[in-house]
Enzyme design. Structure first.
Site, mmCIF file in Angstrom:
data_model
loop_
_atom_site.group_PDB
_atom_site.id
_atom_site.type_symbol
_atom_site.label_atom_id
_atom_site.label_comp_id
_atom_site.label_asym_id
_atom_site.label_seq_id
_atom_site.Cartn_x
_atom_site.Cartn_y
_atom_site.Cartn_z
ATOM 1 N N HIS A 27 -2.055 4.110 10.691
ATOM 2 C CA HIS A 27 -2.058 3.076 9.663
ATOM 3 C C HIS A 27 -3.253 2.134 9.823
ATOM 4 O O HIS A 27 -3.347 1.424 10.820
ATOM 5 C CB HIS A 27 -0.731 2.296 9.775
ATOM 6 C CG HIS A 27 -0.586 1.210 8.784
ATOM 7 N ND1 HIS A 27 -0.474 -0.112 9.146
ATOM 8 C CD2 HIS A 27 -0.530 1.227 7.429
ATOM 9 C CE1 HIS A 27 -0.340 -0.851 8.070
ATOM 10 N NE2 HIS A 27 -0.366 -0.058 7.013
ATOM 11 N N ARG A 28 -4.167 2.171 8.886
ATOM 12 C CA ARG A 28 -5.439 1.423 8.956
ATOM 13 C C ARG A 28 -6.220 1.844 10.200
ATOM 14 O O ARG A 28 -6.934 1.028 10.800
ATOM 15 C CB ARG A 28 -5.208 -0.089 8.944
ATOM 16 C CG ARG A 28 -4.322 -0.568 7.790
ATOM 17 C CD ARG A 28 -4.100 -2.069 7.789
ATOM 18 N NE ARG A 28 -2.988 -2.440 6.936
ATOM 19 C CZ ARG A 28 -2.474 -3.650 6.832
ATOM 20 N NH1 ARG A 28 -2.995 -4.650 7.506
ATOM 21 N NH2 ARG A 28 -1.443 -3.897 6.033
ATOM 22 N N ASP A 56 -7.344 1.526 3.364
ATOM 23 C CA ASP A 56 -7.220 0.810 2.092
ATOM 24 C C ASP A 56 -8.601 0.698 1.472
ATOM 25 O O ASP A 56 -9.559 0.352 2.175
ATOM 26 C CB ASP A 56 -6.656 -0.584 2.345
ATOM 27 C CG ASP A 56 -5.355 -0.508 3.114
ATOM 28 O OD1 ASP A 56 -4.344 -0.125 2.520
ATOM 29 O OD2 ASP A 56 -5.363 -0.803 4.328
ATOM 30 N N GLU A 128 -5.649 4.801 0.314
ATOM 31 C CA GLU A 128 -4.779 3.951 -0.512
ATOM 32 C C GLU A 128 -5.624 3.046 -1.388
ATOM 33 O O GLU A 128 -6.388 2.208 -0.898
ATOM 34 C CB GLU A 128 -3.833 3.096 0.348
ATOM 35 C CG GLU A 128 -2.889 2.330 -0.571
ATOM 36 C CD GLU A 128 -2.199 1.133 0.053
ATOM 37 O OE1 GLU A 128 -1.995 1.094 1.288
ATOM 38 O OE2 GLU A 128 -1.871 0.221 -0.729
ATOM 39 N N LYS A 130 -6.191 0.013 -3.524
ATOM 40 C CA LYS A 130 -5.558 -1.294 -3.662
ATOM 41 C C LYS A 130 -5.515 -1.745 -5.125
ATOM 42 O O LYS A 130 -6.490 -1.559 -5.879
ATOM 43 C CB LYS A 130 -6.326 -2.331 -2.816
ATOM 44 C CG LYS A 130 -5.987 -2.228 -1.338
ATOM 45 C CD LYS A 130 -4.503 -2.445 -1.142
ATOM 46 C CE LYS A 130 -4.033 -2.468 0.272
ATOM 47 N NZ LYS A 130 -2.589 -2.174 0.403
HETATM 48 O O1 G3P Z 1 0.327 3.320 2.793
HETATM 49 C C1 G3P Z 1 1.311 2.688 3.532
HETATM 50 C C2 G3P Z 1 0.993 1.238 3.805
HETATM 51 O O2 G3P Z 1 -0.343 1.143 4.234
HETATM 52 C C3 G3P Z 1 1.198 0.367 2.616
HETATM 53 O O3 G3P Z 1 1.189 -0.996 2.924
HETATM 54 O O4 G3P Z 1 0.185 -3.242 3.020
HETATM 55 O O5 G3P Z 1 -0.186 -1.698 4.885
HETATM 56 O O6 G3P Z 1 -1.312 -1.321 2.737
HETATM 57 P P1 G3P Z 1 -0.086 -1.836 3.407
HETATM 58 CA CA CA Z 2 -2.418 0.658 3.314
#
Ligand code: G3P
Ligand code: CA
Length: 266
Positions: A27-28, A56, A128, A130
């Site tokens: 994640h990120r 993102d 992802e 935004k």
């Molecule tokens: O894609 C899953 C997650 O990354 C979504 O939430 O806020 O971390 O971008 P966020």
């Molecule tokens: Ca994300």
């Protein structure tokens, strides 16, 4: 279409419940150990043996696709204001690593191109889009720019798109019907519909939601319709084990090293 994320990975994904593959999605990047959404963090995801790197993306004032989470730049850089009012040259002046730890001072906000160059051949990607960058236009926006970039870097078989904004999911589908795309569940777009209906209405491949949003009812509906489900963001072993036992297809985590260990012992 029902394409689980593990088919996009460069290697065989670890097996979870019932011998089903469970994708480790950084994640990120490996964001518990490195400054999120930087090249250091994506390199960390590769080192920690994640299957896929989530990132993102947004647009700069001069229309470049950069990898950054917040609408404002103050939390993760030494700058101030909204990202979309800065040009790429202005953003490149900023330090995107020092806020996390001084040893990462000098890390920059990367472009999508820079991240894909690092990931190609090593780790699959979940891009992802935004909501801030999405407009009503199907063509010429961030969706088309991302699709072209993925094609340019030869990552079509190793990239998945996702968004909380249903327009972005539809635009990806309209521009390239073969591009894999996931719905990011958002209560305000949900209208009380079961996930299978949300996924079908957008022509998506999979359903992504937070751990607490994955109710028994939603999971049963997803299983009944054979729709892959990926859950974010889970960093502790106990919840990782519970989700693996429930048969999720992928887990987003800031600690891909921990999830790898949990899956290997499962
Ligand atoms: O894609 C899953 C997650 O990354 C979504 O939430 O806020 O971390 O971008 P966020
Ligand atoms: Ca994300």
């Amino acid at each position: 279409m029902a394409r689980p994320y593990h088919i996009f990975t460069y290697k065989k994904a670890a097996l979870g419940a019932g011998g089903r593959p469970c994708t480790i999605i950084a994640h990120r990047g490996a964001s518990a150990c490195y400054p999120e959404n930087t090249l250091a963090s994506f390199k960390g995801a590769i080192i920690q043996d994640a299957d896929m790197a989530e990132m993102d993306v947004q647009l700069t004032a001069d229309g470049e696709v950069v990898v950054f989470h917040d609408a404002k730049i103050s939390r993760c850089t030494n700058g101030r204001g909204r990202l979309k009012t800065h040009t790429l040259a202005q953003l490149k002046q900023l330090d995107a690593g020092g806020w996390f730890h001084e040893r990462f001072s000098g890390e920059k906000i990367p472009t999508l191109a820079e991240v894909l160059r690092m990931c190609r051949g090593r780790i699959a990607v979940n891009i992802e889009i935004k909501a801030d960058a999405v407009t009503d236009a199907v063509r010429g926006g961030i969706e088309e720019k991302c699709l072209k970039m993925v094609e340019l870097y030869g990552m079509c078989g190793h990239a998945v798109f996702s968004s909380f904004d249903p327009r972005a999911v539809l635009h990806i589908r309209q521009i390239n019907p073969r591009a894999p795309v996931a719905v990011l569940f958002d209560k305000k777009n949900d209208d009380g519909r079961p996930p299978s209906e949300i996924v079908a209405a957008l022509g998506a491949d999979s359903f992504n939601c937070s751990r607490l949003e994955l109710t028994g009812k939603r999971l049963a509906d997803l299983k009944e319709h054979n729709i892959p489900v990926n859950v974010y963001s889970v960093n502790d072993e106990e919840n990782m084990k519970k989700l693996i036992a429930r048969g999720v297809d992928g887990i987003f985590t800031d600690r891909p090293d921990v999830l790898r260990r949990v899956l290997e012992d499962f």
